[in-house]
Write a protein that holds these residues in place. Structure first.
Motif, PDB file in Angstrom:
ATOM      1  N   TYR A   1       6.096  10.411 -15.920  1.00 14.44           N
ATOM      2  CA  TYR A   1       5.921   9.026 -16.383  1.00 14.44           C
ATOM      3  C   TYR A   1       4.436   8.672 -16.447  1.00 14.44           C
ATOM      4  CZ  TYR A   1       6.031   3.923 -16.402  1.00 14.44           C
ATOM      5  OH  TYR A   1       5.827   2.596 -16.720  1.00 14.44           O
ATOM      6  N   ASP A   2       4.031   8.071 -17.567  1.00 10.84           N
ATOM      7  CA  ASP A   2       2.649   7.643 -17.766  1.00 10.84           C
ATOM      8  C   ASP A   2       2.605   6.121 -17.631  1.00 10.84           C
ATOM      9  OD1 ASP A   2       0.031   7.223 -18.410  1.00 10.84           O
ATOM     10  OD2 ASP A   2       0.079   8.220 -20.365  1.00 10.84           O
ATOM     11  N   TYR A   3       2.078   5.642 -16.511  1.00  8.65           N
ATOM     12  CA  TYR A   3       2.083   4.197 -16.259  1.00  8.65           C
ATOM     13  C   TYR A   3       1.183   3.442 -17.238  1.00  8.65           C
ATOM     14  CZ  TYR A   3      -2.491   4.626 -14.008  1.00  8.65           C
ATOM     15  OH  TYR A   3      -3.821   4.844 -13.762  1.00  8.65           O
ATOM     16  N   ARG A   4       0.239   4.129 -17.869  1.00  7.54           N
ATOM     17  CA  ARG A   4      -0.647   3.440 -18.809  1.00  7.54           C
ATOM     18  C   ARG A   4       0.070   3.103 -20.106  1.00  7.54           C
ATOM     19  NH1 ARG A   4      -6.340   5.843 -19.727  1.00  7.54           N
ATOM     20  NH2 ARG A   4      -5.240   7.792 -20.116  1.00  7.54           N
ATOM     21  N   LEU A   5       1.232   3.717 -20.336  1.00  7.24           N
ATOM     22  CA  LEU A   5       2.036   3.397 -21.508  1.00  7.24           C
ATOM     23  C   LEU A   5       3.200   2.473 -21.159  1.00  7.24           C
ATOM     24  CD1 LEU A   5       2.213   6.907 -23.229  1.00  7.24           C
ATOM     25  CD2 LEU A   5       0.635   5.015 -23.693  1.00  7.24           C
ATOM     26  N   GLY A   6       3.293   2.089 -19.897  1.00 10.39           N
ATOM     27  CA  GLY A   6       4.383   1.219 -19.469  1.00 10.39           C
ATOM     28  C   GLY A   6       3.886   0.049 -18.650  1.00 10.39           C
TER      29      GLY A   6
ATOM     30  N   SER B   1       4.047  10.381  -6.634  1.00 12.45           N
ATOM     31  CA  SER B   1       5.153  10.781  -7.512  1.00 12.45           C
ATOM     32  C   SER B   1       4.676  11.247  -8.879  1.00 12.45           C
ATOM     33  CB  SER B   1       6.127   9.607  -7.688  1.00 12.45           C
ATOM     34  OG  SER B   1       5.522   8.541  -8.413  1.00 12.45           O
ATOM     35  N   SER B   2       3.438  10.893  -9.244  1.00 13.71           N
ATOM     36  CA  SER B   2       2.932  11.296 -10.553  1.00 13.71           C
ATOM     37  C   SER B   2       2.686  12.802 -10.631  1.00 13.71           C
ATOM     38  CB  SER B   2       1.637  10.543 -10.865  1.00 13.71           C
ATOM     39  OG  SER B   2       0.610  10.877  -9.943  1.00 13.71           O
ATOM     40  N   VAL B   3       2.723  13.475  -9.481  1.00  9.64           N
ATOM     41  CA  VAL B   3       2.523  14.928  -9.494  1.00  9.64           C
ATOM     42  C   VAL B   3       3.704  15.623 -10.164  1.00  9.64           C
ATOM     43  CG1 VAL B   3       2.195  16.967  -8.052  1.00  9.64           C
ATOM     44  CG2 VAL B   3       1.105  14.802  -7.419  1.00  9.64           C
ATOM     45  N   THR B   4       4.903  15.136  -9.880  1.00  5.66           N
ATOM     46  CA  THR B   4       6.116  15.762 -10.436  1.00  5.66           C
ATOM     47  C   THR B   4       6.791  14.923 -11.509  1.00  5.66           C
ATOM     48  OG1 THR B   4       7.434  14.779  -8.639  1.00  5.66           O
ATOM     49  CG2 THR B   4       6.536  17.001  -8.285  1.00  5.66           C
ATOM     50  N   ASN B   5       6.481  13.615 -11.540  1.00  3.18           N
ATOM     51  CA  ASN B   5       7.112  12.722 -12.511  1.00  3.18           C
ATOM     52  C   ASN B   5       6.226  12.617 -13.743  1.00  3.18           C
ATOM     53  OD1 ASN B   5       8.435  10.723 -13.933  1.00  3.18           O
ATOM     54  ND2 ASN B   5       8.747   9.403 -12.149  1.00  3.18           N
TER      55      ASN B   5
ATOM     56  N   ALA C   1      10.543  -2.942 -17.455  1.00  2.93           N
ATOM     57  CA  ALA C   1      11.931  -2.669 -17.075  1.00  2.93           C
ATOM     58  C   ALA C   1      12.256  -1.186 -17.129  1.00  2.93           C
ATOM     59  CB  ALA C   1      12.879  -3.444 -17.981  1.00  2.93           C
ATOM     60  N   HIS C   2      11.548  -0.422 -17.961  1.00  4.09           N
ATOM     61  CA  HIS C   2      11.786   1.013 -18.093  1.00  4.09           C
ATOM     62  C   HIS C   2      10.927   1.848 -17.148  1.00  4.09           C
ATOM     63  CE1 HIS C   2      13.423   0.343 -22.435  1.00  4.09           C
ATOM     64  NE2 HIS C   2      14.330   0.087 -21.494  1.00  4.09           N
ATOM     65  N   ALA C   3      10.117   1.196 -16.329  1.00  3.70           N
ATOM     66  CA  ALA C   3       9.271   1.917 -15.378  1.00  3.70           C
ATOM     67  C   ALA C   3      10.125   2.424 -14.218  1.00  3.70           C
ATOM     68  CB  ALA C   3       8.159   1.017 -14.868  1.00  3.70           C
ATOM     69  N   PRO C   4       9.721   3.509 -13.554  1.00  3.71           N
ATOM     70  CA  PRO C   4      10.446   3.989 -12.372  1.00  3.71           C
ATOM     71  C   PRO C   4      10.515   2.915 -11.288  1.00  3.71           C
ATOM     72  CG  PRO C   4       8.922   5.659 -13.157  1.00  3.71           C
ATOM     73  CD  PRO C   4       8.632   4.420 -13.931  1.00  3.71           C
ATOM     74  N   LEU C   5      11.511   3.044 -10.420  1.00  2.00           N
ATOM     75  CA  LEU C   5      11.763   2.021  -9.406  1.00  2.00           C
ATOM     76  C   LEU C   5      10.565   1.826  -8.482  1.00  2.00           C
ATOM     77  CD1 LEU C   5      13.713   0.068  -8.027  1.00  2.00           C
ATOM     78  CD2 LEU C   5      14.574   2.001  -6.670  1.00  2.00           C
ATOM     79  N   VAL C   6       9.860   2.892  -8.127  1.00  2.00           N
ATOM     80  CA  VAL C   6       8.759   2.752  -7.191  1.00  2.00           C
ATOM     81  C   VAL C   6       7.634   1.917  -7.791  1.00  2.00           C
ATOM     82  CG1 VAL C   6       7.641   4.912  -7.936  1.00  2.00           C
ATOM     83  CG2 VAL C   6       7.243   4.019  -5.623  1.00  2.00           C
ATOM     84  N   TYR C   7       7.412   2.009  -9.099  1.00  2.00           N
ATOM     85  CA  TYR C   7       6.410   1.172  -9.758  1.00  2.00           C
ATOM     86  C   TYR C   7       6.858  -0.285  -9.792  1.00  2.00           C
ATOM     87  CZ  TYR C   7       3.942   5.352 -11.370  1.00  2.00           C
ATOM     88  OH  TYR C   7       3.226   6.522 -11.429  1.00  2.00           O
ATOM     89  N   GLN C   8       8.131  -0.510 -10.053  1.00  2.00           N
ATOM     90  CA  GLN C   8       8.654  -1.869 -10.053  1.00  2.00           C
ATOM     91  C   GLN C   8       8.563  -2.486  -8.659  1.00  2.00           C
ATOM     92  OE1 GLN C   8      12.581  -2.036 -11.713  1.00  2.00           O
ATOM     93  NE2 GLN C   8      12.013  -0.999 -13.615  1.00  2.00           N
ATOM     94  N   LEU C   9       8.875  -1.698  -7.639  1.00  2.00           N
ATOM     95  CA  LEU C   9       8.796  -2.196  -6.269  1.00  2.00           C
ATOM     96  C   LEU C   9       7.361  -2.525  -5.890  1.00  2.00           C
ATOM     97  CD1 LEU C   9      10.291  -2.736  -3.607  1.00  2.00           C
ATOM     98  CD2 LEU C   9       9.882  -0.340  -2.992  1.00  2.00           C
ATOM     99  N   HIS C  10       6.437  -1.676  -6.289  1.00  2.00           N
ATOM    100  CA  HIS C  10       5.018  -1.923  -6.004  1.00  2.00           C
ATOM    101  C   HIS C  10       4.547  -3.209  -6.673  1.00  2.00           C
ATOM    102  CE1 HIS C  10       0.855  -1.198  -5.141  1.00  2.00           C
ATOM    103  NE2 HIS C  10       0.531  -0.998  -6.408  1.00  2.00           N
ATOM    104  N   ALA C  11       4.921  -3.422  -7.918  1.00  2.00           N
ATOM    105  CA  ALA C  11       4.517  -4.632  -8.630  1.00  2.00           C
ATOM    106  C   ALA C  11       5.163  -5.873  -8.023  1.00  2.00           C
ATOM    107  CB  ALA C  11       4.881  -4.504 -10.104  1.00  2.00           C
TER     108      ALA C  11
ATOM    109  N   LEU D   1       0.823  -1.209   0.000  1.00  2.00           N
ATOM    110  CA  LEU D   1       0.000   0.000   0.000  1.00  2.00           C
ATOM    111  C   LEU D   1       0.859   1.261   0.000  1.00  2.00           C
ATOM    112  CD1 LEU D   1      -2.800  -1.019   2.534  1.00  2.00           C
ATOM    113  CD2 LEU D   1      -2.994  -0.836   0.058  1.00  2.00           C
ATOM    114  N   LEU D   2       1.920   1.260   0.796  1.00  2.00           N
ATOM    115  CA  LEU D   2       2.782   2.446   0.859  1.00  2.00           C
ATOM    116  C   LEU D   2       3.511   2.677  -0.463  1.00  2.00           C
ATOM    117  CD1 LEU D   2       4.291   2.088   4.445  1.00  2.00           C
ATOM    118  CD2 LEU D   2       2.614   3.762   3.660  1.00  2.00           C
ATOM    119  N   ALA D   3       3.952   1.590  -1.109  1.00  2.00           N
ATOM    120  CA  ALA D   3       4.613   1.741  -2.407  1.00  2.00           C
ATOM    121  C   ALA D   3       3.643   2.261  -3.459  1.00  2.00           C
ATOM    122  CB  ALA D   3       5.213   0.398  -2.850  1.00  2.00           C
ATOM    123  N   GLY D   4       2.401   1.754  -3.449  1.00  2.00           N
ATOM    124  CA  GLY D   4       1.401   2.250  -4.391  1.00  2.00           C
ATOM    125  C   GLY D   4       1.045   3.695  -4.136  1.00  2.00           C
TER     126      GLY D   4
END
Length: 245
Positions: free
Chosen positions: A153-158, A147-151, A177-187, A138-141
Motif C-alpha cells: 500500500y502506498d499511503y501517498r496515493l491514499g 507494515s510498509s515493509v510487506t504491505n 476509506a480504502h486505506a488499511p485499518l492501521v492507517y485509519q486507526l492512526h488518523a 505513536l504506536l499506531a504510526g
C-alpha cells in the motif's frame, strides 16, 4: 458503512479542527498562565533529562516526516528523480528510527511519572487521558511504518490524497476509506488527540518563545556600594537658620 466513512473522514476532521481552535482561544482567554508544561523537574531530574529531549527532538522529526509525506505529492519526488524504492527506503529508515526514539522517550517519561510518587501525585485528570492516547497514536504510526515493509500500500496515493483534500473543503472520503485499518486507526486517534489538545498540558506547544532571539537585552545593574549622603549636623542647621534671620 458509507455514512460512517463520511462521518469519520468527511466531518470529524473539521470538528477536531474547530475544537482545537476554539478550545485554544478559550484556554488563552481564561487560563493564559496555564500554557505551561507544569514542570515536575524539582521532583526528579535524571530520567527527565534523558526522556524529555529524546521524546521532543524525535517528535519533531516525526512531524517533519508527516509534513513531507502528506503534503508533498508523489509527482514532486518523481520530478526530482527520486524513485519510489528510494523514497520508501528513506522514509522507512528515518521515520522508523524517529518513531522508535519517540516511543522510547515517552516510555521513559511515563515510567518516571508512575515510579516517582511526587510526580505521580501531580498527574491531572487530563494527563490520564492524554498520555495513553499519545502513546496509542505513536504506536499506531510506528506499526503503519513497519507494515510498509510487506504491505504494498502506498499511503501517498491514499491517505495523503485525503489529507490534502481537506484543505480544499472537498474531502476525498473514498481515498481514506480504502486505506488499511492501521492507517485509519492512526488518523482517527490523531484527530482525537488534536481535539483534546487545548484541554491538556500539550497546549504548551503554542507557547514556544519564538521571539526570544530578537528580544531586547536585559540590563542588570550592579549592587555595589551605594552612594550615601552625609547627614546634616544639628549645629550647622542652627547656624544656617541664624544667618537667615
Amino acid at each position: 458503512m458509507k455514512h460512517l466513512h463520511i462521518a469519520l473522514w468527511g466531518v470529524l476532521p473539521y470538528l477536531a479542527l474547530a475544537v482545537l481552535v476554539a478550545g485554544t482561544a478559550w484556554r488563552y482567554r481564561y487560563d493564559r498562565f496555564g500554557f505551561t508544561t507544569r514542570s515536575s523537574q524539582l521532583h526528579e531530574a535524571r530520567l527527565l533529562r534523558i526522556g524529555g529531549p529524546l521524546f521532543h527532538y524525535s517528535l519533531f522529526l516525526v512531524i517533519g516526516g508527516h509534513v513531507m509525506g502528506l503534503l508533498v505529492p508523489e509527482a514532486v519526488t518523481g520530478w526530482l528523480r527520486i524513485s519510489e524504492a528510494q523514497y520508501h527506503a528513506v522514509a522507512l529508515a528515518m521515520g522508523g528510527s524517529a518513531g522508535v526514539a519517540a516511543v522510547t522517550g515517552l516510555a521513559l517519561l511515563l515510567h518516571r511519572r508512575l515510579r516517582v510518587p511526587a510526580v505521580r501525585r501531580s498527574t491531572s485528570r487530563s494527563d490520564r487521558l492524554t498520555y495513553p492516547l499519545l502513546a496509542l497514536v505513536l504506536l499506531a504510526g510506528l506499526t503503519a511504518t513497519a507494515s510498509s515493509v510487506t504491505n504494498p500500500y502506498d499511503y501517498r496515493l491514499g491517505v495523503a490524497v485525503w489529507f490534502r483534500s481537506l484543505f480544499t473543503l472537498d474531502p476525498d472520503v473514498t481515498a481514506m476509506a480504502h486505506a488499511p485499518l492501521v492507517y485509519q486507526l492512526h488518523a482517527f486517534l490523531a484527530l482525537c488527540l488534536f481535539a483534546l489538545w487545548p484541554f491538556s498540558r500539550l497546549v504548551h506547544a503554542f507557547a514556544v518563545p519564538l521571539g526570544y532571539p530578537v528580544r531586547p537585552y536585559v540590563v542588570y545593574r550592579s549592587r555595589g556600594r551605594a552612594v550615601t549622603r552625609r547627614p546634616r549636623s544639628a549645629g550647622g542647621r542652627r547656624g544656617r537658620e541664624a544667618s537667615a534671620r
